[in-house]
Design a protein around this motif. Structure first.
Motif, PDB file in Angstrom:
ATOM      1  N   ASN A 111       0.945  -1.301  -0.144  1.00  0.00           N
ATOM      2  CA  ASN A 111       0.078  -0.099   0.038  1.00  0.00           C
ATOM      3  C   ASN A 111       0.759   1.070  -0.026  1.00  0.00           C
ATOM      4  OD1 ASN A 111      -2.853  -0.632  -0.146  1.00  0.00           O
ATOM      5  ND2 ASN A 111      -2.928  -1.117   1.884  1.00  0.00           N
ATOM      6  N   THR A 135       1.804   2.379  -3.587  1.00  0.00           N
ATOM      7  CA  THR A 135       1.058   2.545  -4.477  1.00  0.00           C
ATOM      8  C   THR A 135       1.116   3.521  -5.631  1.00  0.00           C
ATOM      9  OG1 THR A 135      -0.869   2.033  -2.746  1.00  0.00           O
ATOM     10  CG2 THR A 135      -1.632   3.369  -4.770  1.00  0.00           C
ATOM     11  N   THR A 151      -5.183  -2.777  -0.434  1.00  0.00           N
ATOM     12  CA  THR A 151      -6.490  -2.281  -0.843  1.00  0.00           C
ATOM     13  C   THR A 151      -6.372  -1.000  -1.744  1.00  0.00           C
ATOM     14  OG1 THR A 151      -6.731  -1.036   1.163  1.00  0.00           O
ATOM     15  CG2 THR A 151      -7.593  -3.318   1.111  1.00  0.00           C
ATOM     16  N   ARG A 152      -5.476  -0.344  -1.587  1.00  0.00           N
ATOM     17  CA  ARG A 152      -5.091   0.931  -2.472  1.00  0.00           C
ATOM     18  C   ARG A 152      -4.807   0.708  -3.718  1.00  0.00           C
ATOM     19  NH1 ARG A 152      -1.091   4.681   0.455  1.00  0.00           N
ATOM     20  NH2 ARG A 152      -1.909   6.222  -1.334  1.00  0.00           N
ATOM     21  N   ASP A 157      -6.278  -1.755  -6.149  1.00  0.00           N
ATOM     22  CA  ASP A 157      -7.333  -1.893  -6.884  1.00  0.00           C
ATOM     23  C   ASP A 157      -8.599  -1.908  -6.042  1.00  0.00           C
ATOM     24  OD1 ASP A 157      -9.290  -4.069  -8.398  1.00  0.00           O
ATOM     25  OD2 ASP A 157      -7.795  -3.595  -9.893  1.00  0.00           O
ATOM     26  N   PRO A 158      -9.786  -1.370  -6.707  1.00  0.00           N
ATOM     27  CA  PRO A 158     -11.147  -1.370  -5.992  1.00  0.00           C
ATOM     28  C   PRO A 158     -11.474  -2.865  -5.549  1.00  0.00           C
ATOM     29  CG  PRO A 158     -11.294  -0.684  -8.279  1.00  0.00           C
ATOM     30  CD  PRO A 158      -9.892  -0.758  -8.054  1.00  0.00           C
ATOM     31  N   PHE A 159     -11.007  -3.761  -6.218  1.00  0.00           N
ATOM     32  CA  PHE A 159     -11.621  -4.908  -6.029  1.00  0.00           C
ATOM     33  C   PHE A 159     -10.753  -5.839  -5.068  1.00  0.00           C
ATOM     34  CE2 PHE A 159     -13.298  -3.743 -10.147  1.00  0.00           C
ATOM     35  CZ  PHE A 159     -14.510  -3.940  -9.713  1.00  0.00           C
ATOM     36  N   ARG A 173      -9.497  -6.754  -1.409  1.00  0.00           N
ATOM     37  CA  ARG A 173     -10.158  -6.408  -0.009  1.00  0.00           C
ATOM     38  C   ARG A 173      -9.018  -6.710   1.215  1.00  0.00           C
ATOM     39  NH1 ARG A 173     -13.924  -9.897  -1.922  1.00  0.00           N
ATOM     40  NH2 ARG A 173     -13.395 -11.470  -0.348  1.00  0.00           N
ATOM     41  N   HIS A 186     -12.474  -7.259 -12.630  1.00  0.00           N
ATOM     42  CA  HIS A 186     -11.752  -6.070 -13.365  1.00  0.00           C
ATOM     43  C   HIS A 186     -12.161  -5.778 -14.578  1.00  0.00           C
ATOM     44  CE1 HIS A 186      -7.705  -5.054 -15.117  1.00  0.00           C
ATOM     45  NE2 HIS A 186      -7.641  -4.121 -13.967  1.00  0.00           N
TER      46      HIS A 186
END
Length: 170
Positions: free
Chosen positions: A80, A83, A137-138, A140-142, A144, A159
Motif C-alpha cells: 500500500n 501505491t 486495498t489501495r 485496486d478497488p476489488f 479487500r 476487473h
C-alpha cells in the motif's frame, strides 16, 4: 465456491474480449476511453493484465498464507505504501502493451491465459481455495483487506466488467 459460475464468467469475458478487439475499428481503438488516460486499445490491454497477473497473485497468496499473520499484514502495508510507483508502472505497462502488441497477439494471450486459469481452477481443492492473504486495498478497488484464493479467481472478471464500462467503443 461455485466453480461452474467462475468458469462461465471466464468464458464470457474471453468471448467479449475477442469480440471487442475483433469488431472495433482502428479509429475506435485509438479513441480515448472514458474516465482513464488510456485509449481504448491500451485499456483493453490493461483489462487483459487483470488475467495475466493471476499466476503471480495465486503464487503470492500461497506463499504468504504460510507465513505468520503479521508478516502478511506487513506485506500488504508495504505494498500500500508503494501505491504511487505501482500506479505509474501499471499505467506505463498498459500504455506500452496496448500500443505495441498486435490485436491478434492480445487475443491469443487472452485465450491461452483463460485456458490456463480454467485448468488451474479445476486442480484446486477446497483447502487451497480457502488459503489467502492480506492485500493492498489501495492498488485496486476489488482488492479487500484479506482475499482467499477463491476470491482471487473472481478478481479478473470483476476487473474486466468494471473497465469494460470505460471503453468508448461503438
Amino acid at each position: 465456491m461455485d466453480r461452474s459460475s467462475v468458469h462461465d464468467d471466464f468464458d464470457r469475458a474471453r468471448a467479449t474480449f475477442r469480440a471487442l478487439l475483433g469488431e472495433a475499428t482502428d479509429e475506435e481503438l485509438r479513441r480515448r476511453s472514458s474516465g482513464t488516460r488510456w485509449n481504448n486499445r491500451q485499456l483493453l490491454f490493461h483489462i487483459l493484465l487483470g488475467f495475466l497477473i493471476m499466476r503471480a497473485l495465486l503464487a503470492l497468496a500461497r506463499i504468504v498464507a504460510r507465513l505468520p499473520d503479521g508478516a502478511g499484514r506487513g506485506w500488504a502495508r508495504l505494498l500500500n505504501a508503494g501505491t504511487k510507483p505501482f500506479d505509474a508502472v501499471n499505467f506505463v505497462g498498459s500504455w506500452v502493451g496496448g500500443t505495441l502488441l498486435p490485436r491478434g497477439a492480445m487475443v491469443v494471450l487472452c485465450d491461452r491465459t483463460v485456458a490456463a486459469l480454467h485448468r488451474r481452477l479445476d486442480r484446486e481443492d477446497e483447502s487451497s481455495l480457502a488459503k489467502g492473504m492480506p492485500y493492498p486495498t489501495r492498488w485496486d478497488p476489488f482488492f479487500r483487506e484479506f482475499m482467499t484464493v477463491a476470491d482471487l479467481y473472481r478478481f479478473p472478471v470483476q476487473h474486466f466488467d468494471f473497465h469494460r464500462e470505460q471503453l468508448s467503443l461503438s
